[in-house]
Design a protein around this motif. Structure first.
Motif, PDB file in Angstrom:
ATOM      1  N   GLY A  84      20.044  24.704   9.849  1.00 17.77           N
ATOM      2  CA  GLY A  84      18.701  24.176   9.638  1.00 17.77           C
ATOM      3  C   GLY A  84      17.828  24.588  10.813  1.00 17.77           C
ATOM      4  O   GLY A  84      18.293  25.284  11.718  1.00 17.77           O
ATOM      5  N   PHE A  85      16.573  24.184  10.816  1.00 20.14           N
ATOM      6  CA  PHE A  85      15.742  24.397  12.001  1.00 20.14           C
ATOM      7  C   PHE A  85      14.855  23.176  12.183  1.00 20.14           C
ATOM      8  O   PHE A  85      14.636  22.400  11.249  1.00 20.14           O
ATOM      9  CB  PHE A  85      14.935  25.694  11.904  1.00 20.14           C
ATOM     10  CG  PHE A  85      13.862  25.718  10.834  1.00 20.14           C
ATOM     11  CD1 PHE A  85      12.573  25.273  11.104  1.00 20.14           C
ATOM     12  CD2 PHE A  85      14.143  26.195   9.564  1.00 20.14           C
ATOM     13  CE1 PHE A  85      11.586  25.297  10.126  1.00 20.14           C
ATOM     14  CE2 PHE A  85      13.167  26.231   8.577  1.00 20.14           C
ATOM     15  CZ  PHE A  85      11.880  25.782   8.852  1.00 20.14           C
ATOM     16  N   ASP A  86      14.365  23.027  13.402  1.00 21.31           N
ATOM     17  CA  ASP A  86      13.545  21.869  13.758  1.00 21.31           C
ATOM     18  C   ASP A  86      12.090  22.222  13.438  1.00 21.31           C
ATOM     19  O   ASP A  86      11.495  23.072  14.092  1.00 21.31           O
ATOM     20  CB  ASP A  86      13.739  21.617  15.263  1.00 21.31           C
ATOM     21  CG  ASP A  86      12.955  20.425  15.753  1.00 21.31           C
ATOM     22  OD1 ASP A  86      11.796  20.254  15.312  1.00 21.31           O
ATOM     23  OD2 ASP A  86      13.492  19.682  16.587  1.00 21.31           O
ATOM     24  N   PRO A  87      11.474  21.586  12.403  1.00 19.16           N
ATOM     25  CA  PRO A  87      10.152  22.037  11.949  1.00 19.16           C
ATOM     26  C   PRO A  87       9.067  21.862  13.005  1.00 19.16           C
ATOM     27  O   PRO A  87       8.193  22.732  13.121  1.00 19.16           O
ATOM     28  CB  PRO A  87       9.853  21.148  10.738  1.00 19.16           C
ATOM     29  CG  PRO A  87      11.114  20.436  10.413  1.00 19.16           C
ATOM     30  CD  PRO A  87      11.978  20.455  11.618  1.00 19.16           C
ATOM     31  N   SER A  88       9.130  20.785  13.811  1.00 16.29           N
ATOM     32  CA  SER A  88       8.034  20.614  14.765  1.00 16.29           C
ATOM     33  C   SER A  88       8.179  21.601  15.922  1.00 16.29           C
ATOM     34  O   SER A  88       7.185  22.141  16.416  1.00 16.29           O
ATOM     35  CB  SER A  88       7.941  19.164  15.244  1.00 16.29           C
ATOM     36  OG  SER A  88       9.122  18.814  15.901  1.00 16.29           O
TER      37      SER A  88
END
Lengths: 291, 291
Positions: free
Chosen positions: B271-275
């Motif tokens: 996944g990735f951290d959207p902020s």
């Protein structure tokens, strides 16, 4: 037929790697897998002996290579992963699937019908989440033929109230449930708590059988180098074979010791070496009366 | 739509244990699992970005939680087992299932039809046994839109003949295939061998893009502590997003560096951290021309 019950069946996966090194990536060279869980392993030994056997229990999504009649689960059965390298075996055991009370009750109905045809019923292994702690007592109370319970902890202690014919703890399990370090004393305590007989498996020291009125003992001939995984299930298969044929205690113990030892001598867990079994069965001394 | 191809899809299983100790038995406390393989992971990042994506490839018995159209295999897809403990992650990767030539040819026909609707095609990961070594060249030659190949070893070197638009090796993969320790020199060698562009991922040093006539470079702002698993797939997703929107090299690299860094900062692989992604995307400097 001998009916074996496995409430927490599993997909047993075995990986072979040159060396398991935590924190690194391993390319697995060899994968083997098959249905497992203690009752299925007992059934496999009995099937290899040529005895009539049926495996039952609760399973989700397993292919079982034996005569079987399992009640289905909506969840998948757990996996066990065994990583074998030069240094031995590392096991990773998943918890069991959550069993609903409807699934448990459906299994009890199913079991009741199967048990009518049974000559011996074997109840083996852990209970998955959702199955009541007194599951083995409930099942034993539905059965008219001899019953064997191979369980530990609270699954074992709750089973005793229903007076199973044989319970088969090892020394650690006896200590945990009774607090006795002496297997004789621990076995006698389980008999007082309801077991009609206890067969305690003591590794290289063989088996001790204790009933209300007598006790017998039989050890394998010498220290056996090999793979002890599955020896307990082979021992239970030997006890079941003995009860199935109405054997005396000495010949039941001979069967159980010969099968356990032949399982230790077999390189792959879950099988036994047939020629070692034949030879041990022919050459083991008579069990001696301990009380 | 962006079409991602995963020829060796997998069931990724993650076990959490307090400490992995070889030679002992572990009760697994937490099990999580989902479909994986590099192309599926790229598709998951693109899907999270809100871009139109379709995952295809060869899979047997996998549940895929993304828009997908896989060709079925008679054998089951491989499993990967990741054991996470206090010390890090230990991976056990099964080999892929044997793919028959009929299954491969059926997939090629299937791919040809899906590729007609594609704006970008991403080809990622290893080839399962039975798939020809020049599989990626064969697929690239069927496609009219831009193609990205993320592979290593012979799968990568065989792909070059079909002139893929971008190949994305890391420093180790460049060294293995070209013999060059310098990423610039290795990337230039891949361009001479047929790649229209090379985007080399160099960990904390970011990305280097090399074409026949130019070279660009962009690094993340500082050392990022986190989980680097999946950063490569997030980088490929960024390149695909850039090609999909017809971005210039500087803005394509900005997208790819921001996504890789946001993947490293995300605690769970894949996944990735959207902020973090939004902030990096807004604050990264312009890529600088290196040649």
């Amino acid at each position: 037929m001998i009916l074996t019950v496995t409430l927490n069946a599993a997909l047993d996966i075995t990986y072979s790697v040159p060396s398991l090194v935590p924190g690194t990536t391993h390319r697995v060279r060899k994968v083997s897998q098959r249905a497992g869980g203690k009752g299925i392993n007992v059934a496999r030994v009995l099937h290899q002996l040529g005895l009539p056997v049926l495996a039952t229990g609760l399973a989700g999504g397993l292919a079982i290579d034996l005569p079987h009649s399992f009640a289905p689960l909506s969840a998948s059965s757990r996996r066990t992963v065994t990583v074998v390298d030069g240094g031995g075996a590392t096991l990773l055991n998943e918890p069991g699937p959550e069993v609903s009370s409807a699934e448990w009750l459906r299994f009890v109905d199913h079991f009741r019908i199967l048990a009518r045809e049974a000559t011996v019923v074997v109840l083996s292994g852990s209970l998955p989440p959702g199955v009541p702690l007194d599951a083995y007592a409930a099942l034993v109370s539905l059965v008219d033929c001899p019953t064997i319970v191979d369980a530990s902890g609270s699954a074992l202690s709750h089973a005793l109230a229903a007076r199973p014919d044989v319970v088969k703890p090892n020394a650690d399990e006896l200590l945990e449930v009774t607090g006795h370090r002496s297997p004789q004393a621990g076995a006698a305590a389980l008999v007082r708590s309801g077991a009609r007989a206890v067969v305690a498996s003591l590794g290289p020291e063989g088996l001790v059988a204790v009933t209300e009125s007598e006790s017998w003992q039989l050890a394998p001939p010498a220290f056996l180098a090999g793979n002890p995984t599955g020896a307990g299930d082979a021992c239970v298969a030997g006890i079941a074979a003995g009860l199935h044929s109405g054997a005396s205690w000495p010949s039941l113990l001979r069967e159980a010791v010969a099968l356990s030892a032949a399982a230790v001598l077999h390189p792959v867990a879950g099988g036994f070496d047939p020629s070692a079994y034949e030879q041990l069965h022919a050459t083991l001394p008579e069990a001696r009366k301990a009380l």
